[in-house]
Design an enzyme around this catalytic site. Structure first.
Site, PDB file in Angstrom:
ATOM      1  N   ASP A 111      23.494  40.031  -4.753  1.00  0.00           N
ATOM      2  CA  ASP A 111      22.969  41.329  -4.282  1.00  0.00           C
ATOM      3  C   ASP A 111      21.695  41.512  -4.890  1.00  0.00           C
ATOM      4  O   ASP A 111      21.513  41.433  -5.935  1.00  0.00           O
ATOM      5  CB  ASP A 111      24.034  42.270  -4.063  1.00  0.00           C
TER       6      ASP A 111
HETATM    7  C1  BGC Z   1      22.763  45.993  -0.415  1.00  0.00           C
HETATM    8  C2  BGC Z   1      22.881  44.817   0.579  1.00  0.00           C
HETATM    9  C3  BGC Z   1      21.982  44.399   1.209  1.00  0.00           C
HETATM   10  C4  BGC Z   1      20.371  44.273   0.275  1.00  0.00           C
HETATM   11  C5  BGC Z   1      19.228  43.822   0.912  1.00  0.00           C
HETATM   12  C6  BGC Z   1      21.509  45.902  -1.268  1.00  0.00           C
HETATM   13  O1  BGC Z   1      21.231  47.243  -1.649  1.00  0.00           O
HETATM   14  O2  BGC Z   1      23.911  46.057  -0.977  1.00  0.00           O
HETATM   15  O3  BGC Z   1      24.037  44.860   1.464  1.00  0.00           O
HETATM   16  O4  BGC Z   1      21.924  43.012   1.750  1.00  0.00           O
HETATM   17  O5  BGC Z   1      20.399  45.284  -0.580  1.00  0.00           O
HETATM   18  O6  BGC Z   1      18.793  45.011   1.346  1.00  0.00           O
END
Ligand code: BGC
Length: 747
Positions: A286
């Protein structure tokens, strides 16, 4: 690249005229030459073989360049290479010399993110939890297909959607992005979304692996849970999703699990995901979820996002010093390439085009029509008879102009900007309440051209009640907004909406409530209103779908994928554990540095274990407001003739009859009670079928129940185990209405 391609073609065509040879034979010749120098471009080879051929050709720097993104504003430093990004959450340059394309990655939970900001357009589908409420695998597949087509039209080849964290804590602000509280339902449905995406040649990604069940303190929290509970609940949803779809990627989550960050957790990434489930794709962290090079690499993290804090220089040094073996590095690269070949993005790269807006509307509306759950319908209040109703009061939730949507990285930008405030803004801002321009008031008026339909904003309950009193029917729209990066303080409707509904209901006995929520809400007024619809976050065409249900053009067929408790006091945990101050960084300068280094852990203990959702309420004998699997229809169904036959899987046969006077679709659900000594909650969902039935029609339904779904996870043996003994299979229309039962013995 396209321009270049077409000029070669024109030159060739001239040559053809002169030489009198066919274009086809020239192309074939060119193709063969390419394949001789780049044998991995032969699409008939298996993806693993193609990936191995490429890895052999790559330099160390090329390999390393594949292992990380190129930055994201606010989250990590930006690399100069990010100029070639398509504007999404991630960009990984390709290797042109080897004809390997870049990864252009976008968030795409219920539609493609950041389209407003990039001057593009995306459809908003109903929220993911709504798709789960359809219990319709075909709808889920179509959901994924639409997202992938719009991703490709916008120039992306990898999606970040596929949220499947179980609803262990319904106040989690991302509940709308997930698929409910049951691992089999959630796993199957997310699997279908991923399959639908990958069929259109986009890499699918399942997230957030694992136990990221609350947003508060997500970069610091350590989740304590025993292995058996984890395997049978949250991890089972991922297991099924990965198995059903062969998703190209899995995103590891921010939190720690039993001591280690999920993105450097060997048990989760290597022992379970890659070994036990035989996952062939790659693990992407993530965004800011990576905290080391050597440890994360050894644990099974293949790719860091969004930047290069650990997986560039630090990784290179670790490889050169032997801390990270070259074979391990090659495996990371191999997995990424394998997913690129397997998903078709190398052979069939996306070409930018105009998104099919009308096609998107149609699919979004159709899925919402299958996802709206009819929770209450006293004295057949619904459907409304458009020919007879003379006056309607439409109240609340900005229903004159729009419907609410879920926020955070899932947010889809509405065309023309937020329907409420500030008008006309092309891009949405993080955690703003975004209202889609789909107006329930207009949709209701369109269905009742001869009725007097009046609107009241609901901000003053007395004036709303006065309008309701004069109308044949009052329809109150009520909402609960939620978003990534926050949790709900409570399951009560905010902004005094309970009071509004109670006052309107007191003024008009024909009051219908339409809920726009991503999580369950409590309803102190439930038995004082005549109708309740759960419309979730309804997407681009939510209003039209709601109106078609209200007026009976659509017979509701959805069921709850999530329990609605009577009160918060009945949840496993009284409140969400909040992080201490040192475990948050909100808004601090250079917060990425602190997050990367690791924030001090605080603890959550999921001692309810495998009793997630209905399993909890069943085991604890707690009455609920609306149970898992529940949903009414404008017709009625009868269940009969159950026959259960054990075999390699367990065959469950029964008959469903539509006993009413209109066509409908019934979600027929199969649950199992395991032998006492298995030590399980009273029952679990093991299968279902959504059966379409005309008025009076009967159908035989056959459901094969996989033995794994009847098994428990034996930690000593580190394997699934069927406990020999007596199993009771139960069939019906909700987890609390199971008229058919049969016990069998399984060995
Ligand atoms: C989120 C993810 C997301 C990623 C990219 C993170 O803060 O938890 O779900 O895909 O950001 O935007």
């Amino acid at each position: 690249m396209n321009l270049h391609g077409s000029s070669i073609r024109t030159t060739l065509q001239l040559g053809i005229a002169i030489l009198g040879i066919t274009l086809a034979s020239v192309s074939a010749q060119v193709g063969t030459d390419h394949m001789a120098s780049a044998p991995w471009m032969n699409s008939s080879l298996p993806p693993d073989e193609r990936a191995s051929l490429v890895v052999k050709e790559m330099t160390l720097d090329e390999k390393i360049s594949f292992l990380h993104g190129t930055g994201m504003v606010g989250l990590s430093p930006m690399s100069p290479l990010s100029v070639n990004s398509n504007g999404g959450a991630g960009y990984v340059p390709g290797v042109p010399r080897l004809r390997i394309p870049a990864l252009q990655i976008s968030d795409a939970a219920y539609g493609v993110r950041q389209s407003g900001e990039n001057g593009r357009y995306s459809t908003a589908l109903p929220a993911n939890v709504a798709a789960a409420a359809s219990w319709d695998p075909e709808a889920a597949y179509e959901y994924g297909g639409l997202i992938a087509r719009e991703l490709r039209a916008q120039g992306y080849n990898m999606s970040l959607g596929g949220g499947v964290n179980l609803t262990r804590e319904p106040r989690n602000g991302r509940t709308f992005e997930y698929m409910g509280e049951d691992p089999i339902l959630a796993g199957k449905m997310v699997g279908q979304v991923m399959k639908g995406e990958q069929a259109e040649h986009v890499i699918g990604d399942i997230k957030h692996y694992a136990m990221n069940d609350q947003e508060s303190g997500r970069n610091a929290v350590n989740v304590n849970i025993d292995k058996r509970s984890m395997r049978e609940s949250d991890l089972l949803a991922f297991e099924i999703g990965v198995r059903e779809s062969n998703a190209g990627a899995v995103m590891c989550s921010y939190n720690r699990v039993n001591g280690d960050y999920a993105c450097e957790n060997k048990y989760l990434l290597t022992d379970v995901l890659k070994r036990d489930w035989n996952f062939k794709g790659f693990v992407v962290s993530d965004w800011q979820g990576t905290h080391s090079a050597a440890k994360a690499s050894a644990a099974g993290l293949d790719h860091e996002e969004p930047g290069e804090i650990f997986y560039e220089e630090a990784m290179k040094k670790a490889v050169e010093s032997g801390k990270v073996p070259m074979a391990e590095l090659d495996d990371h690269v191999h997995r990424i390439l394998r997913s690129m070949f397997a998903s078709g993005i190398v052979d069939d790269p996306p070409e930018k085009s105009v998104v099919d807006v009308v096609g998107g509307f149609e699919i979004a509306q159709k899925i919402e029509e299958q996802s709206i759950v009819l929770l209450r319908n006293e004295h057949a209040q619904l459907p409304l008879d458009a020919a007879r109703v003379t006056s309607i009061a439409v109240i609340g939730a900005h229903s004159d102009v729009g419907m609410i949507s879920g926020g955070g990285s899932a947010q889809v930008d509405p065309p023309g900007g937020n329907a409420i405030m500030p008008p006309g803004q092309g891009r949405t801002t993080w955690q703003a309440h975004i209202w889609f321009p789909t107006s329930p008031l207009k949709a209701i008026r369109a269905h009742t051209p001869h009725a007097n339909v009046q609107y009241d904003p609901g901000t003053n309950p007395d004036s709303a009640a006065a309008l309701a009193k004069k109308a044949d029917v009052a329809i109150v729209f009520a909402y609960q907004w939620e978003s990534e990066g926050m949790d709900l303080d409570s399951l009560s409707l905010p902004e005094h909406q309970d009071d509004l509904i109670a006052k309107v209901a007191a003024a008009n006995p024909h009051t219908v409530v339409v809920l726009e929520t991503g999580s369950p809400v409590t309803m102190p007024w439930a038995d004082r209103v005549s109708g309740i619809l759960e419309a979730w976050y309804g997407g681009s065409r939510g209003a039209e779908a709601v109106a078609r249900v209200l007026f009976g053009e659509v017979n509701p067929s959805a069921k709850l994928p999530i329990t609605f408790p009577k009160s918060e006091a009945d949840l496993p945990h009284r409140s969400i554990v909040k992080p201490p101050r040192e475990s948050t960084t909100h808004g601090e300068p250079d917060e990425w540095k602190k997050i990367a280094a690791g924030l001090p852990a605080f603890q959550i203990t999921y001692d309810e274990g495998l009793k997630v959702g209905y399993k909890w309420y069943d085991a604890e004998n707690k009455q609920v407001l609306f149970p898992f699997g529940y949903g009414l229809s404008y017709t009625t169904y009868n269940y009969s003739a159950l026959k259960v036959t054990p075999g390699k899987s367990v065959h469950v046969n029964f008959k469903v009859t539509n006993t009413g006077d209109r066509a409908g679709a019934e979600v027929a659900e199969v649950y199992a009670a395991l032998p006492e000594r298995a030590g399980e909650p009273p029952k679990r969902l093991v299968g279902w079928s959504k059966v379409k039935l005309n008025a009076g029609e009967s159908k035989e339904v056959a459901i094969d129940v996989d033995r794994e779904y009847l098994s428990i996870f034996n930690v000593e043996r580190d394997a699934w185990q069927l406990v020999p003994g007596s199993y009771t299979l139960m069939v019906g229309g909700s987890s609390q209405n199971l008229p058919l039962k049969e016990a069998i013995s399984l060995q």
